[in-house]
Design a protein around this motif. Structure first.
Motif, PDB file in Angstrom:
ATOM      1  N   UNK A  30       0.816  -1.212   0.000  1.00  0.00           N
ATOM      2  CA  UNK A  30       0.000   0.000   0.000  1.00  0.00           C
ATOM      3  C   UNK A  30       0.850   1.264   0.000  1.00  0.00           C
ATOM      4  N   UNK A  31       1.923   1.275   0.775  1.00  0.00           N
ATOM      5  CA  UNK A  31       2.760   2.470   0.843  1.00  0.00           C
ATOM      6  C   UNK A  31       3.405   2.752  -0.503  1.00  0.00           C
ATOM      7  N   UNK A  32       3.802   1.694  -1.227  1.00  0.00           N
ATOM      8  CA  UNK A  32       4.362   1.884  -2.562  1.00  0.00           C
ATOM      9  C   UNK A  32       3.315   2.465  -3.509  1.00  0.00           C
ATOM     10  N   UNK A  33       2.084   1.936  -3.436  1.00  0.00           N
ATOM     11  CA  UNK A  33       1.053   2.350  -4.389  1.00  0.00           C
ATOM     12  C   UNK A  33       0.496   3.731  -4.063  1.00  0.00           C
ATOM     13  N   UNK A  34       0.167   3.964  -2.791  1.00  0.00           N
ATOM     14  CA  UNK A  34      -0.497   5.203  -2.414  1.00  0.00           C
ATOM     15  C   UNK A  34       0.472   6.334  -2.065  1.00  0.00           C
ATOM     16  N   UNK A  35       1.717   6.024  -1.694  1.00  0.00           N
ATOM     17  CA  UNK A  35       2.677   7.054  -1.302  1.00  0.00           C
ATOM     18  C   UNK A  35       4.027   6.921  -2.006  1.00  0.00           C
ATOM     19  N   UNK A  36       4.150   5.991  -2.948  1.00  0.00           N
ATOM     20  CA  UNK A  36       5.404   5.838  -3.670  1.00  0.00           C
ATOM     21  C   UNK A  36       6.570   5.470  -2.776  1.00  0.00           C
ATOM     22  N   UNK A  37       6.280   4.815  -1.621  1.00  0.00           N
ATOM     23  CA  UNK A  37       7.342   4.431  -0.701  1.00  0.00           C
ATOM     24  C   UNK A  37       7.937   5.589   0.077  1.00  0.00           C
ATOM     25  N   UNK A  38       7.297   6.768   0.016  1.00  0.00           N
ATOM     26  CA  UNK A  38       7.793   7.983   0.687  1.00  0.00           C
ATOM     27  C   UNK A  38       9.262   8.239   0.337  1.00  0.00           C
ATOM     28  N   UNK A  39       9.609   8.090  -0.925  1.00  0.00           N
ATOM     29  CA  UNK A  39      11.002   8.260  -1.313  1.00  0.00           C
ATOM     30  C   UNK A  39      11.243   9.402  -2.271  1.00  0.00           C
ATOM     31  N   UNK A  40      10.315  10.358  -2.358  1.00  0.00           N
ATOM     32  CA  UNK A  40      10.436  11.420  -3.350  1.00  0.00           C
ATOM     33  C   UNK A  40      11.256  12.592  -2.814  1.00  0.00           C
ATOM     34  N   UNK A  41      12.155  13.089  -3.667  1.00  0.00           N
ATOM     35  CA  UNK A  41      12.980  14.232  -3.306  1.00  0.00           C
ATOM     36  C   UNK A  41      12.354  15.545  -3.736  1.00  0.00           C
ATOM     37  N   UNK A  42      13.176  16.592  -3.713  1.00  0.00           N
ATOM     38  CA  UNK A  42      12.669  17.941  -3.955  1.00  0.00           C
ATOM     39  C   UNK A  42      12.107  18.111  -5.360  1.00  0.00           C
ATOM     40  N   UNK A  43      12.776  17.537  -6.367  1.00  0.00           N
ATOM     41  CA  UNK A  43      12.338  17.735  -7.744  1.00  0.00           C
ATOM     42  C   UNK A  43      10.953  17.146  -7.981  1.00  0.00           C
ATOM     43  N   UNK A  44      10.775  15.869  -7.629  1.00  0.00           N
ATOM     44  CA  UNK A  44       9.481  15.229  -7.876  1.00  0.00           C
ATOM     45  C   UNK A  44       8.391  15.812  -6.992  1.00  0.00           C
ATOM     46  N   UNK A  45       8.725  16.177  -5.744  1.00  0.00           N
ATOM     47  CA  UNK A  45       7.725  16.806  -4.883  1.00  0.00           C
ATOM     48  C   UNK A  45       7.296  18.156  -5.447  1.00  0.00           C
ATOM     49  N   UNK A  46       8.251  18.895  -6.002  1.00  0.00           N
ATOM     50  CA  UNK A  46       7.928  20.195  -6.581  1.00  0.00           C
ATOM     51  C   UNK A  46       6.948  20.041  -7.734  1.00  0.00           C
ATOM     52  N   UNK A  47       7.248  19.123  -8.647  1.00  0.00           N
ATOM     53  CA  UNK A  47       6.373  18.984  -9.812  1.00  0.00           C
ATOM     54  C   UNK A  47       5.084  18.245  -9.470  1.00  0.00           C
ATOM     55  N   UNK A  48       5.097  17.457  -8.390  1.00  0.00           N
ATOM     56  CA  UNK A  48       3.845  16.849  -7.936  1.00  0.00           C
ATOM     57  C   UNK A  48       2.899  17.922  -7.411  1.00  0.00           C
TER      58      UNK A  48
END
Length: 708
Positions: A30-48
């Motif tokens: 579930x964490x992988x599917x709904x939260x992407x494993x909580x592994x996103x950095x600044x670039x992907x969080x910015x564009x998300x």
């Protein structure tokens, strides 16, 4: 559109689906599917944050309001600007929650699984209406680009286009979850930026080429001619006749209402910081992503001003200003025959799809976590939960498509979506800081808000029909007539010609309104704009029982602008739903008869913001607090900074549960959980406020280029 335009669209769609297939292989729980494993950095969080917060309806809306109201129309989207600095603070909340959905937060904070289920139902309704605005906007944008109004089987084009878009979003979003959504958001974010700037240089060159620029000054020729062709009052951001739709006090009220409601929009648990590696990634991603959106808004407004100079005589826009973007893209980019029209349509699709994929994943997470797991199958394994998540993600897209096909009114859909967060805003804000806020008070506030703002306004007039005939409820807003004397510009002449063309066609509608002034360039014309006269207590139109007269309240002249304020006098009956908040004002002794339309909209703020908070506070004081041990654990967690390593973070949390941190509390012996801000809090918030001023200054400077 040419063959190369369709090829661009095909490549774009194929890329999105390929990313979904790639991301699917990375999903294990579930964490992988709904939260992407909580592994996103600044670039992907910015564009998300940028992608999820930028909808396809916004360029279309800004284009329309700037076309009709001048530069001040930018506030139809720029109202979120002043909310952005607060994101520097709220991003930390979502990361410290350590939850997969905001429904999980309501369950933990108020110790009520049913509250999580209620929030899930709210999220489904919210996103169906919110996404439908984007789908409707896409349909309006695509018609002039594709060049046909009819799709498959002889139906309107929207009945073909909207389901096709929905299928693409479902394919890559259902397959890859939040990881696919974020990677596609990165690509789509770049497309949105391209959307925001692509028409500007090409439009300025087109203006210069068509209307006699000498070419020596490049783009400045276009800016100069734009100011020559469009009246100066259309370039004013806060003042002037064209800004009457968005006065300063109305902008402030919109910003406050947006701030109160935005924090409970369901996707904020992910794009607001919950999917980031650390709190720094959460903060930087959310704030920078939203400032990128504000910069894009500048581009949308400039594009509409360019369209005013270049396309004022276009009958399609005269008939429906929602088509500004589509017509501008076709007329400016089409002659280049480089696939840019297809690219522009792909860009607007990106603006919609980058929001839709995230919303779909978040909604599926809510259904799994707060409906399926607790009430249907609590013992399912991770694989089963992910499967259910993929299947239920269809609900939001299919539902939004249905709403878009049934209503097809962008403003109505958007307004409905923006009012829904009232239900959960007060329990969220108060629950963050006050221990006494409890489940009984939260439920009472939600029920009160639902009844007062949504159910009773519809039900009361039907139960008591005599309310429609009440003289005290027949008041209207002031009728404000503004008269401006100035020289006619080229765009004025073109607008009258376009209006005449549409009026003479079979498709002409009464909604076109009065004709623009008919004059030659340089002749003095009188621009008359009239607003107001709308019902105060009713959402439907009033019906006159006798002749309704206009009584003058005041008249004033300032320079070339004459302003007359009148009010309606006569017996009228109401229709539609009843505005109970204004009935409450009237009962408290406030005379609302004859207020301006902007003031009336501003007066919606106190009731929608204060009443739920007052109800929650009163009920909390009259009822018992929730279980102390669970409250201690919750606030200990929210006061414990997140570590990037999940194991280390879990160990730190266990220590915090045993010895809750209290050193930073402003009121250590009370039920209030306010903490002293850190240096990082203050510096980041201050820099964000400074960025707001810079963006307003940049917009004013760009709009003034080429002017006298």
């Amino acid at each position: 559109m040419t063959l190369i335009d369709y090829a661009v669209l095909a490549i774009y769609f194929a890329t999105m689906i390929a990313i979904g297939i790639w991301a699917m292989r990375r999903v294990h729980n579930q964490e992988d599917y709904f939260m992407g494993g909580r592994g996103f950095g600044k670039l992907l969080q910015t564009f998300a944050a940028f992608g999820a917060g930028t909808g396809a309806h916004e360029p279309v809306t800004v284009g329309r309001t700037t076309w009709t109201s001048g530069l001040s129309g930018v506030w139809s989207a720029m109202m979120w600007l002043f909310v952005t600095p607060v994101y520097w603070i709220t991003a930390v909340w979502y990361r410290r929650m350590r939850h997969l959905t905001l429904g999980d937060w309501f369950v933990e904070r108020y110790q009520s699984q049913a509250l999580g289920a209620a929030y899930t139902l709210f999220a489904i309704a919210f996103y169906m209406f919110y996404l439908s605005t984007m789908l409707s906007a896409i349909a309006k944008f695509a018609v002039p680009l594709i060049g046909v109004d009819v799709g498959l089987f002889g139906y309107e084009l929207k009945y073909t286009l909207i389901p096709a878009i929905a299928v693409i979003v479902i394919l890559y979003g259902v397959l890859g979850g939040l990881t696919a959504a974020y990677w596609t958001d990165l690509i789509q974010g770049l497309f949105i930026i391209l959307l925001s700037i692509l028409l500007i240089p090409n439009g300025l060159w087109a203006i210069a080429a068509k209307y006699g620029g000498d070419g020596e000054e490049g783009l400045m020729d276009g800016f100069r001619i734009m100011h020559e062709r469009v009246s100066a009052d259309y370039f004013q951001l806060f003042a002037g006749p064209s800004s009457g739709e968005f006065p300063v006090h109305y902008i402030i009220s919109l910003s406050i209402l947006a701030l109160i409601g935005i924090v409970v929009q369901p996707h904020f648990i992910a794009t607001g910081g919950g999917s980031a590696k650390t709190e720094d990634e959460a903060r930087i991603g959310l704030v920078v992503g939203n400032f990128l959106k504000r910069l894009c808004t500048i581009g949308w407004a400039l594009t509409a001003l360019i369209a005013l100079a270049l396309l004022a005589g276009n009958p399609e826009i005269a008939a429906d200003p929602d088509r500004v973007w589509g017509v501008a893209a076709r007329e400016i980019l089409g002659p280049l025959n480089m696939g840019l029209v297809g690219l522009m349509l792909a860009c607007l699709l990106a603006a919609m799809m980058s929001s839709a994929d995230t919303y779909m994943i978040v909604t599926s997470g809510l259904v799994v976590r707060n409906l399926y797991a607790p009430y249907i199958n609590p013992s399912a394994n991770e694989r089963k939960y992910v499967l259910v998540g993929r299947l239920t993600g269809l609900l939001i897209i299919v539902g939004a498509s249905a709403v878009a096909l049934l209503i097809s009114d962008v403003f109505t859909q958007f307004k409905l979506a923006m009012e829904l967060p009232i239900l959960f805003a007060a329990p969220f804000w108060v629950g963050m800081y006050w221990r006494r806020s409890n489940r009984i008070a939260a439920w009472g506030t939600i029920v009160f808000s639902l009844m007062f703002f949504f159910v009773l306004p519809q039900a009361l007039p039907r139960l008591v029909p005599s309310l429609y005939e009440s003289p005290g409820l027949a008041a209207t807003t002031q009728v404000v007539t503004t008269t401006l004397r100035r020289e006619a510009t080229e765009s004025d002449v073109a607008r009258h010609q376009a209006w005449q063309t549409v009026r003479e066609s079979q498709a002409a509608a009464d909604s076109l309104g009065p004709p623009p002034p008919n004059a030659e360039v340089g002749e003095m014309i009188t621009i008359v704009t009239t607003s107001g006269g709308a019902p105060i207590f009713w959402n439907g139109p009033l019906t006159a029982v006798e002749d309704v007269q206009l009584e003058t309240v005041s008249e004033s002249t300032r320079g070339e602008i004459h302003r007359r304020v009148q009010r309606q006098v006569g017996t009228q009956t109401g229709s539609g739903s009843l505005n109970l908040d204004f009935v409450l004002y009237s009962g408290l002794g406030f005379d609302l008869s004859g207020v301006s339309a902007a003031t009336l909209e501003t007066l919606r703020l106190p009731a929608r913001v204060l009443l739920p908070f007052l109800v929650l506070g009163g009920l909390s004081l009259l009822t018992r607090k929730d279980e102390q041990r669970m409250l201690d654990r919750y606030f200990a967690k929210m006061n414990t900074p997140v570590l990037a390593d999940p194991a280390a973070d879990g160990a730190r949390l266990e220590q915090a549960y045993e010895n809750p941190p209290t050193t930073r509390k402003i009121f250590p012996e009370s039920d209030w959980e306010f903490t002293w801000p850190t240096a990082r809090d203050v510096i980041g918030f201050s820099l964000a406020c400074a960025a707001c001023a810079v963006i307003i200054g940049l917009l004013s400077w760009l709009a003034g280029l080429g002017g006298t």
